[in-house]
Scaffold this active site. Structure first.
Site, PDB file in Angstrom:
ATOM      1  N   TYR A 162     -13.032  30.059  86.273  1.00 39.08           N
ATOM      2  CA  TYR A 162     -12.365  28.752  86.158  1.00 39.08           C
ATOM      3  C   TYR A 162     -12.234  28.079  87.523  1.00 39.08           C
ATOM      4  O   TYR A 162     -11.144  27.862  88.039  1.00 39.08           O
ATOM      5  CB  TYR A 162     -11.003  28.894  85.466  1.00 39.08           C
ATOM      6  CG  TYR A 162     -11.167  29.378  84.059  1.00 39.08           C
ATOM      7  CD1 TYR A 162     -11.470  28.492  83.031  1.00 39.08           C
ATOM      8  CD2 TYR A 162     -11.093  30.731  83.769  1.00 39.08           C
ATOM      9  CE1 TYR A 162     -11.675  28.939  81.739  1.00 39.08           C
ATOM     10  CE2 TYR A 162     -11.304  31.194  82.477  1.00 39.08           C
ATOM     11  CZ  TYR A 162     -11.592  30.286  81.472  1.00 39.08           C
ATOM     12  OH  TYR A 162     -11.803  30.733  80.210  1.00 39.08           O
ATOM     13  N   GLN A 203      -5.218  31.594  84.596  1.00 41.03           N
ATOM     14  CA  GLN A 203      -6.261  32.189  83.760  1.00 41.03           C
ATOM     15  C   GLN A 203      -6.776  33.515  84.312  1.00 41.03           C
ATOM     16  O   GLN A 203      -7.905  33.902  84.043  1.00 41.03           O
ATOM     17  CB  GLN A 203      -7.434  31.213  83.599  1.00 41.03           C
ATOM     18  CG  GLN A 203      -7.248  30.290  82.423  1.00 41.03           C
ATOM     19  CD  GLN A 203      -7.453  28.848  82.797  1.00 41.03           C
ATOM     20  OE1 GLN A 203      -7.354  28.476  83.957  1.00 41.03           O
ATOM     21  NE2 GLN A 203      -7.753  28.031  81.825  1.00 41.03           N
ATOM     22  N   CYS A 209      14.535  46.494  74.379  1.00 42.77           N
ATOM     23  CA  CYS A 209      14.583  45.040  74.577  1.00 42.77           C
ATOM     24  C   CYS A 209      16.019  44.539  74.766  1.00 42.77           C
ATOM     25  O   CYS A 209      16.895  44.827  73.945  1.00 42.77           O
ATOM     26  CB  CYS A 209      13.946  44.352  73.376  1.00 42.77           C
ATOM     27  SG  CYS A 209      13.998  42.566  73.513  1.00 42.77           S
ATOM     28  N   TYR A 213       3.480  23.442  82.161  1.00 38.34           N
ATOM     29  CA  TYR A 213       3.906  24.824  82.413  1.00 38.34           C
ATOM     30  C   TYR A 213       4.077  25.067  83.920  1.00 38.34           C
ATOM     31  O   TYR A 213       5.113  25.538  84.384  1.00 38.34           O
ATOM     32  CB  TYR A 213       2.897  25.838  81.832  1.00 38.34           C
ATOM     33  CG  TYR A 213       3.103  27.179  82.457  1.00 38.34           C
ATOM     34  CD1 TYR A 213       4.149  27.986  82.046  1.00 38.34           C
ATOM     35  CD2 TYR A 213       2.327  27.595  83.553  1.00 38.34           C
ATOM     36  CE1 TYR A 213       4.414  29.177  82.684  1.00 38.34           C
ATOM     37  CE2 TYR A 213       2.585  28.789  84.198  1.00 38.34           C
ATOM     38  CZ  TYR A 213       3.629  29.580  83.753  1.00 38.34           C
ATOM     39  OH  TYR A 213       3.911  30.743  84.401  1.00 38.34           O
ATOM     40  N   ASP A 222       5.192  29.784  78.217  1.00 38.91           N
ATOM     41  CA  ASP A 222       3.783  30.215  78.262  1.00 38.91           C
ATOM     42  C   ASP A 222       3.496  31.044  77.006  1.00 38.91           C
ATOM     43  O   ASP A 222       4.336  31.100  76.090  1.00 38.91           O
ATOM     44  CB  ASP A 222       3.500  31.008  79.551  1.00 38.91           C
ATOM     45  CG  ASP A 222       4.170  32.373  79.559  1.00 38.91           C
ATOM     46  OD1 ASP A 222       5.026  32.644  78.695  1.00 38.91           O
ATOM     47  OD2 ASP A 222       3.826  33.195  80.427  1.00 38.91           O
ATOM     48  N   GLU A 266       1.074  30.612  90.818  1.00 42.02           N
ATOM     49  CA  GLU A 266       1.049  30.048  89.464  1.00 42.02           C
ATOM     50  C   GLU A 266      -0.333  29.508  89.103  1.00 42.02           C
ATOM     51  O   GLU A 266      -0.784  29.629  87.975  1.00 42.02           O
ATOM     52  CB  GLU A 266       2.107  28.937  89.321  1.00 42.02           C
ATOM     53  CG  GLU A 266       3.535  29.454  89.330  1.00 42.02           C
ATOM     54  CD  GLU A 266       3.829  30.397  88.161  1.00 42.02           C
ATOM     55  OE1 GLU A 266       3.175  30.290  87.118  1.00 42.02           O
ATOM     56  OE2 GLU A 266       4.706  31.269  88.311  1.00 42.02           O
TER      57      GLU A 266
HETATM   58  S1  SF4 Z   1      13.621  42.945  69.705  1.00 40.70           S
HETATM   59 FE1  SF4 Z   1      11.447  43.406  69.586  1.00 40.70          FE
HETATM   60  S2  SF4 Z   1      10.525  41.675  68.541  1.00 40.70           S
HETATM   61 FE2  SF4 Z   1      12.567  41.043  69.186  1.00 40.70          FE
HETATM   62  S3  SF4 Z   1      12.258  40.022  71.154  1.00 40.70           S
HETATM   63 FE3  SF4 Z   1      12.726  42.164  71.583  1.00 40.70          FE
HETATM   64  S4  SF4 Z   1      10.755  43.243  71.697  1.00 40.70           S
HETATM   65 FE4  SF4 Z   1      10.408  41.234  70.737  1.00 40.70          FE
END
Ligand code: SF4
Length: 322
Positions: A86, A46, A206, A129, A147, A41
């Site tokens: 850093y 960075q 997603c 964080y 983050d 971590e």
């Molecule tokens: S649907 Fe698209 S914009 Fe929404 S969280 Fe998933 S990748 Fe990101």
């Protein structure tokens, strides 16, 4: 109609399923050792993952325990840290190792990384964080991590160009599976790195798409801040001996590249020196513009024998080869 809790649980479940399937195979994800997780971590604060991996492998091999780092000279750590930038991170990590290795009676932790967020956040180099990341990943504490990646995903998911930090934390917390908080946090960060990327997000892949309000115009979130870099101008003077070795000295702790070695830098009398050239060096928030000068000295040292920053290496190379 599904309750809000049920919707959040479903999203949390989808996120973890996606993570189990798609996560990158990174060496610190194969260990449960809190010291090695903390080390990752700090390095990744960075440094990009691909480069961070090399540094983590190198440093964890030399310092497999917190005690092994505590008993070594900081210079050895700085040599291994060269090029990662850093350098204050390395100095604070060394201080942390010393504190953690102390006996409890002397204000330390008997060589064990503390599991408590409040204790972690008081250690050198550990901000909110990193404390949340270590507490959740190494000790399974249900604390959400925020983050840059999580910020971006949250902004898009809520279709809020600039969500308040509290709202982002609360949203990240709603996706935390209490039985796997470390994995939930890593899953959200990984989603931001691999799918909900700054450009060209892959919404069709997603796991959060079902609840995402910003997916139609994802790239318009979050609001981009104009980040104008501050420019600093100064001189660097490379004095070279008859064997071609430069004069180098160890910098004070509290100056730029403190603890590392380098040629004289700053506001220098260059009236009798030769101007060699100029270097522009970009850091995340600053641009350094250095005018490089050359002169002679009676005795230099081998630059490979001491820790030196990338900028100092560029300065030496320019002065010694042109
Ligand atoms: S649907 Fe698209 S914009 Fe929404 S969280 Fe998933 S990748 Fe990101």
């Amino acid at each position: 109609m599904r309750s809000r809790k049920k919707i959040e649980d479903d999203l949390s479940h989808s996120l973890l399923q996606w993570y189990d399937r798609e996560k990158r195979d990174l060496p610190w994800r194969r260990t449960k050792d809190p010291w090695l997780i903390l080390l990752s971590e700090i390095i990744l604060q960075q440094t990009q993952v691909s480069r961070g991996r090399l540094y983590w492998e190198r440093i964890s091999k030399r310092f497999p325990t917190v005690g092994s780092m505590a008993t070594t000279d900081i210079e050895e750590l700085l040599l291994l840290w060269q090029g990662a930038g850093y350098y204050s991170r390395a100095r604070r990590l060394h201080e942390l190792a010393i504190i953690v290795s102390r006996k409890k009676a002397d204000g330390g932790f008997d060589g064990e990384i503390p599991s408590d967020y409040e204790e972690l956040v008081k250690l050198p180099g550990i901000g909110p964080y990193t404390a949340a990341a270590v507490a959740s990943i190494a000790f399974q504490k249900p604390i959400p991590v925020v983050d840059g990646n999580v910020n971006r995903v949250a902004s898009r998911f809520m279709a809020d160009p600039s969500p308040p930090p509290k709202a982002t934390r609360s949203w990240a917390g709603s996706l935390l599976d209490p039985s796997r908080p470390g994995d939930s946090n890593q899953a959200l960060m990984e989603l931001g790195a691999l799918v909900c990327r700054p450009r060209n997000p892959q919404c069709v892949h997603c796991p959060l798409v079902a609840g995402c309000l910003g997916r139609e115009d994802a790239e318009s979130f979050p609001l981009r801040k104009k980040n104008k870099k501050k420019v600093e101008k100064f001189d660097a003077l490379v004095l070279i001996d008859e064997n071609g070795l430069p004069f180098l000295s160890k910098r004070q702790k509290n100056v730029r590249f403190g603890g590392l070695w380098g040629p004289p830098m700053g506001d220098i009398d260059t009236s009798s020196m030769d101007k060699v050239g100029e270097i522009s060096h970009h850091l995340s928030h600053r641009e350094l513009q250095v005018t490089v000068w050359r002169g002679a000295c009676s005795k230099g040292i081998d630059p490979e024998s001491v820790p030196i920053s990338n900028l100092d290496r560029r300065i030496l190379e320019m002065a010694m080869t042109s």
